[in-house]
Design a protein around this motif. Structure first.
Motif, PDB file in Angstrom:
ATOM      1  N   LYS A 268      18.807  32.715 -20.610  1.00  0.00           N
ATOM      2  CA  LYS A 268      18.504  32.587 -19.199  1.00  0.00           C
ATOM      3  C   LYS A 268      17.743  33.825 -18.722  1.00  0.00           C
ATOM      4  CE  LYS A 268      22.085  29.524 -17.392  1.00  0.00           C
ATOM      5  NZ  LYS A 268      23.101  29.362 -16.324  1.00  0.00           N
ATOM      6  N   LEU A 269      16.706  33.574 -17.934  1.00  0.00           N
ATOM      7  CA  LEU A 269      15.948  34.684 -17.375  1.00  0.00           C
ATOM      8  C   LEU A 269      16.785  35.387 -16.316  1.00  0.00           C
ATOM      9  CD1 LEU A 269      12.464  32.964 -16.869  1.00  0.00           C
ATOM     10  CD2 LEU A 269      13.154  34.473 -18.721  1.00  0.00           C
ATOM     11  N   SER A 270      17.014  36.656 -16.524  1.00  0.00           N
ATOM     12  CA  SER A 270      17.820  37.428 -15.565  1.00  0.00           C
ATOM     13  C   SER A 270      16.913  38.204 -14.618  1.00  0.00           C
ATOM     14  CB  SER A 270      18.747  38.382 -16.316  1.00  0.00           C
ATOM     15  OG  SER A 270      17.994  39.249 -17.157  1.00  0.00           O
ATOM     16  N   VAL A 271      15.887  37.526 -14.095  1.00  0.00           N
ATOM     17  CA  VAL A 271      14.931  38.198 -13.219  1.00  0.00           C
ATOM     18  C   VAL A 271      15.530  38.389 -11.833  1.00  0.00           C
ATOM     19  CG1 VAL A 271      12.898  37.393 -14.463  1.00  0.00           C
ATOM     20  CG2 VAL A 271      13.878  35.972 -12.673  1.00  0.00           C
ATOM     21  N   LYS A 272      15.206  39.527 -11.229  1.00  0.00           N
ATOM     22  CA  LYS A 272      15.622  39.803  -9.863  1.00  0.00           C
ATOM     23  C   LYS A 272      14.556  39.380  -8.861  1.00  0.00           C
ATOM     24  CE  LYS A 272      18.554  43.752 -11.049  1.00  0.00           C
ATOM     25  NZ  LYS A 272      18.814  45.211 -10.819  1.00  0.00           N
ATOM     26  N   ARG A 273      13.291  39.497  -9.261  1.00  0.00           N
ATOM     27  CA  ARG A 273      12.188  39.126  -8.375  1.00  0.00           C
ATOM     28  C   ARG A 273      11.277  38.144  -9.106  1.00  0.00           C
ATOM     29  NH1 ARG A 273       9.680  44.489  -5.786  1.00  0.00           N
ATOM     30  NH2 ARG A 273       9.464  45.106  -7.978  1.00  0.00           N
ATOM     31  N   ASP A 293      18.921  32.762 -14.342  1.00  0.00           N
ATOM     32  CA  ASP A 293      20.268  33.095 -13.885  1.00  0.00           C
ATOM     33  C   ASP A 293      20.216  33.311 -12.371  1.00  0.00           C
ATOM     34  OD1 ASP A 293      22.809  33.961 -13.439  1.00  0.00           O
ATOM     35  OD2 ASP A 293      22.802  35.525 -14.969  1.00  0.00           O
ATOM     36  N   GLN A 294      20.674  32.302 -11.625  1.00  0.00           N
ATOM     37  CA  GLN A 294      20.542  32.358 -10.170  1.00  0.00           C
ATOM     38  C   GLN A 294      21.374  33.469  -9.543  1.00  0.00           C
ATOM     39  OE1 GLN A 294      18.342  30.604  -8.678  1.00  0.00           O
ATOM     40  NE2 GLN A 294      17.810  29.200 -10.309  1.00  0.00           N
ATOM     41  N   ASP A 327      20.913  24.576  -8.575  1.00  0.00           N
ATOM     42  CA  ASP A 327      21.586  25.870  -8.546  1.00  0.00           C
ATOM     43  C   ASP A 327      21.074  26.679  -7.364  1.00  0.00           C
ATOM     44  OD1 ASP A 327      22.959  25.153 -10.762  1.00  0.00           O
ATOM     45  OD2 ASP A 327      21.730  26.295 -12.181  1.00  0.00           O
ATOM     46  N   VAL A 328      21.979  27.377  -6.719  1.00  0.00           N
ATOM     47  CA  VAL A 328      21.646  28.137  -5.515  1.00  0.00           C
ATOM     48  C   VAL A 328      21.678  29.623  -5.852  1.00  0.00           C
ATOM     49  CG1 VAL A 328      22.334  28.699  -3.157  1.00  0.00           C
ATOM     50  CG2 VAL A 328      22.570  26.358  -3.998  1.00  0.00           C
ATOM     51  N   PRO A 329      20.628  30.380  -5.527  1.00  0.00           N
ATOM     52  CA  PRO A 329      20.654  31.834  -5.732  1.00  0.00           C
ATOM     53  C   PRO A 329      21.521  32.506  -4.675  1.00  0.00           C
ATOM     54  CG  PRO A 329      18.568  31.170  -4.760  1.00  0.00           C
ATOM     55  CD  PRO A 329      19.325  29.908  -5.039  1.00  0.00           C
ATOM     56  N   TYR A 330      22.775  32.709  -5.006  1.00  0.00           N
ATOM     57  CA  TYR A 330      23.739  33.179  -4.018  1.00  0.00           C
ATOM     58  C   TYR A 330      23.476  34.610  -3.552  1.00  0.00           C
ATOM     59  CZ  TYR A 330      26.422  29.018  -5.218  1.00  0.00           C
ATOM     60  OH  TYR A 330      26.810  27.725  -5.420  1.00  0.00           O
ATOM     61  N   ASN A 331      22.759  35.380  -4.330  1.00  0.00           N
ATOM     62  CA  ASN A 331      22.482  36.764  -3.958  1.00  0.00           C
ATOM     63  C   ASN A 331      21.049  36.957  -3.465  1.00  0.00           C
ATOM     64  OD1 ASN A 331      25.086  37.725  -4.719  1.00  0.00           O
ATOM     65  ND2 ASN A 331      24.451  37.662  -6.869  1.00  0.00           N
ATOM     66  N   LEU A 332      20.398  35.887  -3.051  1.00  0.00           N
ATOM     67  CA  LEU A 332      19.015  35.971  -2.600  1.00  0.00           C
ATOM     68  C   LEU A 332      18.918  36.795  -1.315  1.00  0.00           C
ATOM     69  CD1 LEU A 332      16.199  34.852  -3.408  1.00  0.00           C
ATOM     70  CD2 LEU A 332      16.572  33.046  -1.720  1.00  0.00           C
ATOM     71  N   MET A 348      19.399  27.334   2.030  1.00  0.00           N
ATOM     72  CA  MET A 348      19.769  28.539   2.784  1.00  0.00           C
ATOM     73  C   MET A 348      21.148  28.401   3.405  1.00  0.00           C
ATOM     74  SD  MET A 348      16.129  29.381   4.677  1.00  0.00           S
ATOM     75  CE  MET A 348      16.894  30.633   5.701  1.00  0.00           C
ATOM     76  N   ALA A 349      21.583  27.171   3.676  1.00  0.00           N
ATOM     77  CA  ALA A 349      22.904  26.960   4.276  1.00  0.00           C
ATOM     78  C   ALA A 349      24.034  27.121   3.268  1.00  0.00           C
ATOM     79  CB  ALA A 349      22.969  25.571   4.910  1.00  0.00           C
ATOM     80  N   GLN A 350      23.720  27.247   1.970  1.00  0.00           N
ATOM     81  CA  GLN A 350      24.759  27.342   0.958  1.00  0.00           C
ATOM     82  C   GLN A 350      25.037  28.772   0.498  1.00  0.00           C
ATOM     83  OE1 GLN A 350      24.202  24.510  -2.274  1.00  0.00           O
ATOM     84  NE2 GLN A 350      23.064  23.136  -0.933  1.00  0.00           N
ATOM     85  N   HIS A 351      24.379  29.739   1.104  1.00  0.00           N
ATOM     86  CA  HIS A 351      24.688  31.131   0.769  1.00  0.00           C
ATOM     87  C   HIS A 351      24.492  31.987   2.011  1.00  0.00           C
ATOM     88  CE1 HIS A 351      20.480  32.750   0.494  1.00  0.00           C
ATOM     89  NE2 HIS A 351      20.227  31.473   0.335  1.00  0.00           N
ATOM     90  N   TYR A 352      24.830  33.259   1.912  1.00  0.00           N
ATOM     91  CA  TYR A 352      24.838  34.155   3.059  1.00  0.00           C
ATOM     92  C   TYR A 352      24.120  35.463   2.705  1.00  0.00           C
ATOM     93  CZ  TYR A 352      28.570  31.078   4.767  1.00  0.00           C
ATOM     94  OH  TYR A 352      29.304  29.989   5.165  1.00  0.00           O
TER      95      TYR A 352
END
Length: 587
Positions: A268-273, A293-294, A327-332, A348-352
């Protein structure tokens, strides 16, 4: 007596070695010891102009040895197809081209040991191109590869390498990169001519952190970059496909060619950006929904990708929407996009906790060659205050219902205020003309706003002060004006001096003390300076009832404003990131 009159240094004194440095030594030895060496190095580090730094290295022998590593830390060689002239003489008169002489310097002198970032960019003039059709690489292109390899072999501290020439690198150059375990950044420009060329499987670079590949066209013999995605340290990924595929509706991009090795290896790509431009490909299955990796993703940029308002691209774009659960990027933390869809608001409604959101206008044109004009996808125009004189019509000409427009824009604003009240940078669509109540509610819930761009009817000045009372950290405000609207015509009908006067007599108030930049549309951008008060004893008495008249405001305190251009505020994100133009560098 004669010997005493002509006394000089003793014969055993060391002689000045002029062959070691082209710069003279200090006339007095004490001058070179006025400051510690680490302070001199710190001062030189603040010289960001190459010309200034080059002149400093020629002032003394000390500055030569202290400034030379910094002068050659970042090297860019630019090639041109035509000879350029300076004062009537061609560049490199009496010698080779600046590109060739710069490459010769890196190969023949020990200066390459200082290079940490090496970039070659421009248009390379290829001769005997017909040799490719005969199965042979032209000699001048092959000589370029050999010279580049020789320069790379001398760069012991190389960390970043960028090949942005119009001709592609070959195995010789990639082998030179393989010998540099210190390389953490790689930028590649794919060639855009359909000429048969040798293709290379780019080897794995273990410590690679940043990868940028642009102008990718499967029909122009690009190199295989799939091995690079297997790097476990990859954090920044930017992929740019040639916009030709989307323009013509040509399905030639197969994502399995890029990510097939990752899927086979379970990597899995562990990219941050992550940034993607002009993606036009089919979703081949569920495996691509889990390719990254979301939980690691923090910044996402999608420009001219997966828009479904154009019938030329709708069939492939819809393949990414058949599966509802993604999959939702929870740390976006940052989202930058040029399309507005319900699925994004649902995500956007599934993470904070997002703190930066930039919604671009796809209709804005970009420079040819970086991002060509692409099909238009209109966003809903007015969430809470529709403009009857300008009905919303998407690209395919079908009218967009007012209720649908309100609902979609309302969903975005609602999820921002409920889940992402930590927002610091917010650039909304210029189609969304916010009412006063909607704008006030947004600022009441997002009190950490530092940069804000929104569209509205021209707000009253006393209401604008109320807005600033809720967002004390706001230093950049941009009022978006849609091109061709009534407000745009009204602003253009007035002289810019009148706008500047109205703002200068309002922004001096303490409510705007933190405001540094103010924009009205795309043409009027002001940098806010200090407040100028009238001199004591020179105040003009104001008749009762005329406190807000033009004459009274002219003699009262004013805020000093400076008219600036778009280029001057590119460091402010709500201006600098409001473009579809591709940039090979990460912000």
């Amino acid at each position: 007596m004669l010997s005493n009159a002509r006394a000089g240094p003793p014969p055993t004194a060391p002689q000045q070695g002029w062959f070691k440095s082209p710069a003279r030594h200090h006339a007095a030895q004490a001058h070179g010891r006025d400051l510690p060496l680490h302070l001199i190095a710190l001062i030189l580090s603040y010289l960001d102009d190459v010309g200034d730094l080059a002149r400093v290295t020629r002032t003394s022998r000390l500055f030569y040895y202290m400034g030379l590593p910094q002068l050659y830390r970042e090297v860019t060689l630019r090639s041109y197809t035509e000879i350029r002239y300076i004062d009537g003489q061609p560049e490199g008169y009496g010698n080779g081209s600046p590109f060739a002489m710069g490459l010769n310097t890196l190969v023949s002198r020990p200066l390459a040991e200082y290079v940490q970032s090496f970039r070659v960019v421009g248009e390379w003039r290829e001769h005997d191109v017909d040799d490719y059709n005969k199965g042979r690489v032209p000699d001048n292109s092959m000589m370029l590869q050999i010279a580049m390899r020789a320069a790379l072999d001398r760069m012991k501290e190389l960390k970043a390498f960028a090949w942005e020439l119009s001709t592609k690198p070959m195995q010789t150059v990639y082998e030179g990169i393989m010998t540099k375990p210190s390389i953490t950044s790689l930028t590649l420009r794919s060639q855009t001519r359909r000429i048969p060329r040798p293709t290379t499987l780019i080897p794995l670079i273990p410590n690679l952190r940043t990868l940028v590949v642009y102008d990718i066209d499967p029909l122009c013999y690009p190199d295989d970059i799939s091995m690079l995605f297997l790097s476990k340290n990859l954090e920044n990924l930017k992929l740019h496909w040639n916009p030709r595929m989307r323009e013509s509706g040509e399905e030639s991009v197969n994502l399995m060619n890029y990510f097939g090795r990752c899927i086979a290896a379970g990597h899995k790509l562990s990219v941050k950006r992550l940034a993607m431009y002009n993606l036009y490909a089919r979703n081949l299955g569920d495996d691509f929904d889990h390719i990254a990796d979301q939980s690691k993703m923090e910044e996402l940029t999608m420009i001219n990708c997966m828009g479904n308002s154009d019938p030329m691209t709708v069939f492939l774009d819809n393949t990414w929407k058949t599966k509802k659960a993604h999959d939702v990027p929870y740390n976006l933390k940052m989202l930058r996009m040029d399309v507005i869809e319900k699925e994004i608001a649902t995500m956007m409604a599934q993470h904070y906790g997002m703190d930066r959101l930039y919604i671009l206008d796809r209709r804005k044109t970009s420079k040819a060659g970086s991002l060509a004009a692409t099909p238009i996808t209109d966003a809903p125009p007015t969430p809470f205050q529709p403009t009857p004189s300008q009905p919303a019509t998407p690209a395919n000409g079908a009218p967009l219902g007012d209720q649908q427009s309100r609902s979609l824009a309302g969903e975005y604003l609602a999820v921002i205020q409920s889940n992402h009240c930590t927002m610091r940078h917010l650039l909304l669509s210029d189609h969304w003309v916010l009412s006063d109540d909607a704008l006030l509610s947004l600022c009441q819930n997002c009190r950490n706003l530092e940069q804000l761009g929104f569209a509205s009817a021209m707000p009253a000045l006393d209401f604008l002060r109320r807005v600033f009372s809720f967002v004390p950290k706001l230093f950049a405000l941009r009022l978006l004006v849609r091109t061709g609207s009534d407000l745009a015509h009204k602003i253009d009908s007035m002289e810019s001096d009148m706008h500047e006067f109205a703002l200068a007599t309002e922004l001096w108030k303490p409510d705007y003390k933190n405001l540094k930049y103010f924009g009205l549309g795309d043409k009027l951008i002001f940098k806010c300076g200090e407040v100028v008060y009238p001199k004591k004893g020179a105040e003009t008495p104001v008749p009762p009832g005329q406190e807000n008249s033009l004459n009274a405001r002219r003699h009262g305190p004013i805020r000093r404003l400076t008219r600036v251009e778009w280029e001057d505020v590119k460091h402010v994100e709500i201006w600098g990131l409001d473009t579809q133009e591709f940039d090979s560098k990460f912000p």
